[in-house]
Design a protein around this motif. Structure first.
Motif, PDB file in Angstrom:
ATOM      1  N   SER A   1       0.861  -1.196   0.000  1.00 34.47           N
ATOM      2  CA  SER A   1       0.000   0.000   0.000  1.00 34.47           C
ATOM      3  C   SER A   1       0.885   1.229   0.000  1.00 34.47           C
ATOM      4  CB  SER A   1      -0.955   0.057   1.187  1.00 34.47           C
ATOM      5  OG  SER A   1      -0.709  -0.956   2.080  1.00 34.47           O
ATOM      6  N   PHE A   2       0.437   2.219  -0.753  1.00 33.03           N
ATOM      7  CA  PHE A   2       1.244   3.419  -0.975  1.00 33.03           C
ATOM      8  C   PHE A   2       0.651   4.604  -0.228  1.00 33.03           C
ATOM      9  CE2 PHE A   2       1.053   0.884  -4.990  1.00 33.03           C
ATOM     10  CZ  PHE A   2       2.259   0.225  -4.785  1.00 33.03           C
ATOM     11  N   ASN A   3       1.516   5.559   0.100  1.00 30.67           N
ATOM     12  CA  ASN A   3       1.078   6.758   0.819  1.00 30.67           C
ATOM     13  C   ASN A   3       0.157   7.655  -0.007  1.00 30.67           C
ATOM     14  OD1 ASN A   3       2.253   6.116   3.154  1.00 30.67           O
ATOM     15  ND2 ASN A   3       3.936   7.610   3.050  1.00 30.67           N
ATOM     16  N   ASN A   4      -0.016   7.325  -1.299  1.00 34.86           N
ATOM     17  CA  ASN A   4      -0.968   8.109  -2.103  1.00 34.86           C
ATOM     18  C   ASN A   4      -2.326   7.409  -2.170  1.00 34.86           C
ATOM     19  OD1 ASN A   4      -0.295   5.972  -3.734  1.00 34.86           O
ATOM     20  ND2 ASN A   4       0.508   7.182  -5.431  1.00 34.86           N
ATOM     21  N   GLY A   5      -2.503   6.387  -1.320  1.00 34.31           N
ATOM     22  CA  GLY A   5      -3.793   5.703  -1.261  1.00 34.31           C
ATOM     23  C   GLY A   5      -3.872   4.489  -2.176  1.00 34.31           C
ATOM     24  N   GLY A   6      -2.898   4.339  -3.073  1.00 36.43           N
ATOM     25  CA  GLY A   6      -2.933   3.219  -4.025  1.00 36.43           C
ATOM     26  C   GLY A   6      -2.500   1.910  -3.377  1.00 36.43           C
ATOM     27  N   LYS A   7      -2.801   0.808  -4.098  1.00 34.77           N
ATOM     28  CA  LYS A   7      -2.412  -0.523  -3.638  1.00 34.77           C
ATOM     29  C   LYS A   7      -1.950  -1.348  -4.835  1.00 34.77           C
ATOM     30  CE  LYS A   7      -5.733  -1.132   0.202  1.00 34.77           C
ATOM     31  NZ  LYS A   7      -4.917  -0.369   1.115  1.00 34.77           N
ATOM     32  N   SER A   8      -1.131  -2.346  -4.565  1.00 37.60           N
ATOM     33  CA  SER A   8      -0.748  -3.260  -5.641  1.00 37.60           C
ATOM     34  C   SER A   8      -0.327  -4.598  -5.038  1.00 37.60           C
ATOM     35  CB  SER A   8       0.426  -2.677  -6.447  1.00 37.60           C
ATOM     36  OG  SER A   8       0.874  -3.599  -7.411  1.00 37.60           O
ATOM     37  N   THR A   9      -0.515  -5.659  -5.802  1.00 39.05           N
ATOM     38  CA  THR A   9      -0.012  -6.968  -5.387  1.00 39.05           C
ATOM     39  C   THR A   9       1.080  -7.382  -6.371  1.00 39.05           C
ATOM     40  OG1 THR A   9      -2.151  -7.558  -4.494  1.00 39.05           O
ATOM     41  CG2 THR A   9      -0.649  -9.371  -4.934  1.00 39.05           C
ATOM     42  N   VAL A  10       2.223  -7.786  -5.825  1.00 41.30           N
ATOM     43  CA  VAL A  10       3.351  -8.184  -6.673  1.00 41.30           C
ATOM     44  C   VAL A  10       3.681  -9.649  -6.383  1.00 41.30           C
ATOM     45  CG1 VAL A  10       5.783  -7.736  -7.210  1.00 41.30           C
ATOM     46  CG2 VAL A  10       4.280  -5.835  -6.653  1.00 41.30           C
ATOM     47  N   GLN A  11       3.825 -10.446  -7.452  1.00 39.41           N
ATOM     48  CA  GLN A  11       4.268 -11.839  -7.299  1.00 39.41           C
ATOM     49  C   GLN A  11       5.754 -11.810  -6.951  1.00 39.41           C
ATOM     50  OE1 GLN A  11       1.930 -14.362  -7.768  1.00 39.41           O
ATOM     51  NE2 GLN A  11       0.577 -12.575  -7.960  1.00 39.41           N
ATOM     52  N   THR A  12       6.160 -12.602  -5.977  1.00 38.25           N
ATOM     53  CA  THR A  12       7.521 -12.419  -5.468  1.00 38.25           C
ATOM     54  C   THR A  12       8.452 -13.619  -5.692  1.00 38.25           C
ATOM     55  OG1 THR A  12       6.664 -13.088  -3.341  1.00 38.25           O
ATOM     56  CG2 THR A  12       6.891 -10.722  -3.723  1.00 38.25           C
ATOM     57  N   GLY A  13       8.000 -14.595  -6.483  1.00 34.40           N
ATOM     58  CA  GLY A  13       8.863 -15.747  -6.801  1.00 34.40           C
ATOM     59  C   GLY A  13       9.897 -15.378  -7.856  1.00 34.40           C
ATOM     60  N   LEU A  14      10.689 -16.382  -8.243  1.00 37.56           N
ATOM     61  CA  LEU A  14      11.603 -16.196  -9.374  1.00 37.56           C
ATOM     62  C   LEU A  14      10.773 -16.367 -10.640  1.00 37.56           C
ATOM     63  CD1 LEU A  14      14.482 -18.523  -8.072  1.00 37.56           C
ATOM     64  CD2 LEU A  14      14.238 -16.049  -7.732  1.00 37.56           C
ATOM     65  N   PHE A  15      10.986 -15.498 -11.628  1.00 41.36           N
ATOM     66  CA  PHE A  15      10.176 -15.530 -12.845  1.00 41.36           C
ATOM     67  C   PHE A  15      10.958 -16.275 -13.928  1.00 41.36           C
ATOM     68  CE2 PHE A  15       8.909 -13.441 -16.880  1.00 41.36           C
ATOM     69  CZ  PHE A  15       7.558 -13.770 -16.878  1.00 41.36           C
ATOM     70  N   ILE A  16      10.564 -17.544 -14.135  1.00 38.90           N
ATOM     71  CA  ILE A  16      11.276 -18.400 -15.091  1.00 38.90           C
ATOM     72  C   ILE A  16      10.235 -19.087 -15.969  1.00 38.90           C
ATOM     73  CG2 ILE A  16      12.809 -20.423 -15.328  1.00 38.90           C
ATOM     74  CD1 ILE A  16      14.008 -19.655 -12.581  1.00 38.90           C
TER      75      ILE A  16
END
Ligand code: NAI
Ligand code: MG
Length: 499
Positions: free
Chosen positions: A6-21
Motif C-alpha cells: 500500500s502506498f502513501n498516495n492511497g494506491g495498492k498493488s499486489t506483486v508476485q515475489t517468486g523467481l520468474f522463469i
C-alpha cells in the motif's frame, strides 16, 4: 508467493515475489527468501525469493530452450518489435502503479517516477521495438567481380543482465529492450535492494505475449546469483551496471569461464564546468540538478563542479540559495513537494556519511548540509564542500549521494587537467554562452558531454563510459552492437578453387 503493497498516495498493488522463469513465478529451489525494505522508513515491505546458483542454471536452461526453439531468428524480427511495443503500451496503462512500486521500494519521488522513470521505460521499449526489423547488415563490394560479401547481424544467444538499484525499472528496460529486439533471450538479476518493479514488469511481459523463457527475472544477491551469471558456461554475453569494483569481477569471471562478451556501465565522478560567461542562474540550476537528482544516486551525477575564478563568488552565492530550496524538498516519496528522497539503504547511507566525515577530516570546508535529515529512514541533507584537495577521497571516489565538491579553475588548460584527474569518464557538462568554446571543450573531454545541461538522457542517443567508467554504449543505434554478432558471408560468383 506475493506481497500486498500500500502506498502513501492511497494506491495498492499486489506483486508476485517468486523467481520468474518460463513465464511462471516459482520459489527458489532451496525455498530461501529475503526481505525488501522501504528506505523512507527502514521497514520491511515484502519477502522475495532468493536465487542460488542452481536457480540460475534453471533460468539459463529456460532461456537457452526459448532461444533455440522459439525466439532468436525463429520469431520474425517485426513480431519481436510488435511485442516490445505491446509491452510499452502496457507500461503506459500501468504507469502510476509501476511508479508507486518504484517509489516505495527505491525511495524516489512519485512525481518523478511517474513522469520520468516509467514513461522512459515505455519510450525505450518502443524505441528498440522500432529497431527490431531494421538492424540490417551490409553488402560489401570488393575489387573482384568474382565474389561478393555480406554481413548479418545475428543475435548473440542467452544474455545475462545484472542491474543496480538506482533506476530499477529504467535499467531493466535499458537492458531487456535492445537484447530482445535483436533476438536474444535474457536472464536478468535485479538489485537486492529493489526487486519489486521488475517483478511487476514480469506480469506485463506475460500479458504482452512473450513466449515462455524469453525473459527470466531472478531476485538475489551479487556474490551468489550475480557471480553465477558472470561465470556461467552457457551464457553468451553479460551486461552489467553497478560499481567499478564489481564490474572488474564480472569481467574476470567472464574471462575465466567461457569468454562471454561483456558490456559494463560503471561509476563516474563527472565534472560540471562553469565558465565565467555562462548564464549563472541556469548553470546553478543544472549543477544542483546534476548532483541532487535521484538523491545523487546517478552514475552520471555531476559530483564535481569547476567554476572559472571570475564567476566563483557569484556562483557560490546563487548555489547556496538553490541548495536551501532543495533542502525544503527533501522528504517522503509520496509527498507532492518532494524532489530528494532517502538513500536506498542503510549501507548506502553509512557509506555516504563516511565520505562526508572523510571530507571534513581532509580539511575541506563544509558549506551546506553534511547531516542526516529527519529521524527515520535514510535521508541525507543536500551537501556542498569547497576547498577540497585534489587527492582527497571526496574528490576522487564516487560517493553516490547528495554530496557536491566545488572548485575553481583559472583557464582552459587548468580546467582540463582538473576535470581529467579521476579514473572515471562517464559524463560531463560545459556551461557557457560562447557556443564555440562549449563545443571545443566538449570535444576535448574524455566523456559524453552536455552543453548547458546535465543528466539529460534519451533513448535515441548513446550513453556509456570512457576509462574506468565502462565498456560499450547503451541506448541509441549503438546499443544494438552490444547484442549482435556480425557474421561475414563470402559468396563465390565466378571463382575457381586455387588448387
Ligand atoms: P554493486 O556493484 O555491488 O551492485 C550492482 C549490482 O551488481 C547488483 O545487482 C548486485 O547484486 C550485483 N553484484 C554485486 N556483487 C556482484 C558479483 N560479485 N558478481 C556479480 N554481480 C554482483 O553496487 P552497490 O554495492 O549496490 O553500490 C556500491 C557503489 O557502487 C555505490 O555507492 C556506487 O558508487 C556504485 N554504483 C554505481 C551504479 C551505477 O549506475 N554506475 C549503480 C549502483 C552502484
Ligand atoms: Mg527497497
Amino acid at each position: 508467493m506475493s506481497a500486498n503493497l500500500s502506498f502513501n498516495n492511497g494506491g495498492k498493488s499486489t506483486v508476485q515475489t517468486g523467481l520468474f522463469i518460463n513465464n511462471k513465478f516459482q520459489p527458489a529451489l532451496d525455498g530461501k527468501t529475503f526481505g525488501v525494505v522501504n528506505p523512507a522508513t527502514g521497514e520491511e515491505i515484502a519477502q522475495v525469493s532468493e536465487a542460488s546458483a542452481k536457480d540460475i542454471d534453471v533460468a539459463v536452461k529456460a532461456a537457452r530452450k526459448a532461444y533455440d526453439e522459439v525466439w532468436g531468428e525463429r520469431t520474425p524480427a517485426a513480431q519481436r518489435g510488435k511485442l516490445l511495443m505491446k509491452l510499452a503500451d502496457l507500461v503506459e496503462k500501468h504507469n502510476d502503479e509501476l511508479a508507486s512500486i518504484e517509489s516505495l521500494d527505491n525511495g524516489k519521488a512519485f512525481s518523478i517516477a511517474s513522469s520520468f522513470d516509467v514513461p522512459s521505460v515505455a519510450a525505450n521499449l518502443r524505441y528498440f521495438g522500432g529497431w527490431a526489423d531494421k538492424n540490417t547488415g551490409q553488402t560489401i563490394e570488393v575489387d573482384s567481380s568474382a565474389d561478393f560479401h555480406y554481413t548479418r547481424h545475428e543475435p548473440i544467444g542467452v544474455c545475462g543482465q545484472i542491474i543496480p538499484w538506482n533506476f530499477p525499472i529504467l535499467m531493466f528496460a535499458w537492458k531487456i529492450a535492445p537484447a530482445l529486439a535483436t533476438g536474444n533471450t535474457v536472464v536478468l538479476k535485479t538489485a537486492e535492494q529493489t526487486p519489486l518493479s521488475a517483478l511487476k514488469m514480469a506480469e506485463l511481459i506475460v500479458e504482452a505475449g512473450f513466449p515462455p523463457g524469453v525473459v527470466n527475472i531472478v531476485s538475489g544477491f551479487g556474490p551468489v546469483a550475480g557471480a553465477a551469471i558472470s561465470a556461467h558456461m552457457d551464457i553468451d554475453k553479460v551486461a552489467f551496471t553497478g560499481s567499478t569494483l564489481v564490474g572488474r569481477n564480472v569481467m574476470k569471471a567472464a574471462a575465466s569461464s567461457n569468454l562471454k562478451k561483456v558490456t559494463l556501465e560503471l561509476g563516474g565522478k563527472s565534472p560540471v564546468i562553469v565558465f565565467g560567461d555562462a548564464d549563472l542562474d541556469q548553470a546553478v540550476g543544472w549543477a544542483a540538478f546534476g548532483i541532487y537528482f535521484n538523491h545523487g544516486q546517478c552514475c552520471c551525477a555531476g559530483s564535481r563542479v569547476f567554476v572559472e575564478e571570475s564567476a566563483y563568488d557569484e556562483f557560490m552565492q546563487k548555489l547556496s540559495a538553490k541548495v536551501k530550496q532543495v533542502q525544503g524538498m527533501v522528504g517522503d516519496a509520496f509527498d507532492k513537494n518532494t524532489f530528494q528522497g532517502p538513500q536506498v539503504s542503510q549501507l548506502q547511507f553509512d557509506r555516504i556519511m563516511a565520505h562526508i566525515e572523510s571530507g571534513k577530516k581532509d580539511g575541506a570546508t563544509l558549506v551546506s548540509g553534511g547531516a542526516r535529515h529527519g529521524d527515520k529512514g535514510y535521508f541525507i541533507e543536500p551537501t556542498i564542500f569547497t576547498d577540497v584537495k585534489p587527492d582527497a577521497k571526496i574528490a576522487q571516489e564516487e560517493i553516490f549521494g547528495p554530496v557536491l565538491v566545488v572548485s575553481k579553475f583559472t583557464d582552459e588548460a587548468d580546467l582540463l587537467k582538473k576535470a581529467h584527474d579521476t579514473m572515471y569518464g562517464l559524463a560531463a557538462s560545459v556551461h557557457t554562452l560562447n557556443i564555440k568554446k562549449g563545443i571545443s571543450v566538449a570535444h576535448k573531454l574524455k566523456a559524453g558531454t552536455g552543453i548547458n545541461q546535465h543528466n539529460q538522457l534519451t533513448p535515441q542517443v548513446p550513453f556509456g563510459g570512457y576509462k574506468a567508467s565502462g565498456i560499450g554504449r547503451e541506448m541509441g543505434q549503438y546499443a544494438l552492437t552490444n547484442y549482435t554478432n556480425v557474421k561475414a558471408v563470402h559468396l563465390a560468383l565466378d571463382k575457381q578453387a586455387p588448387i
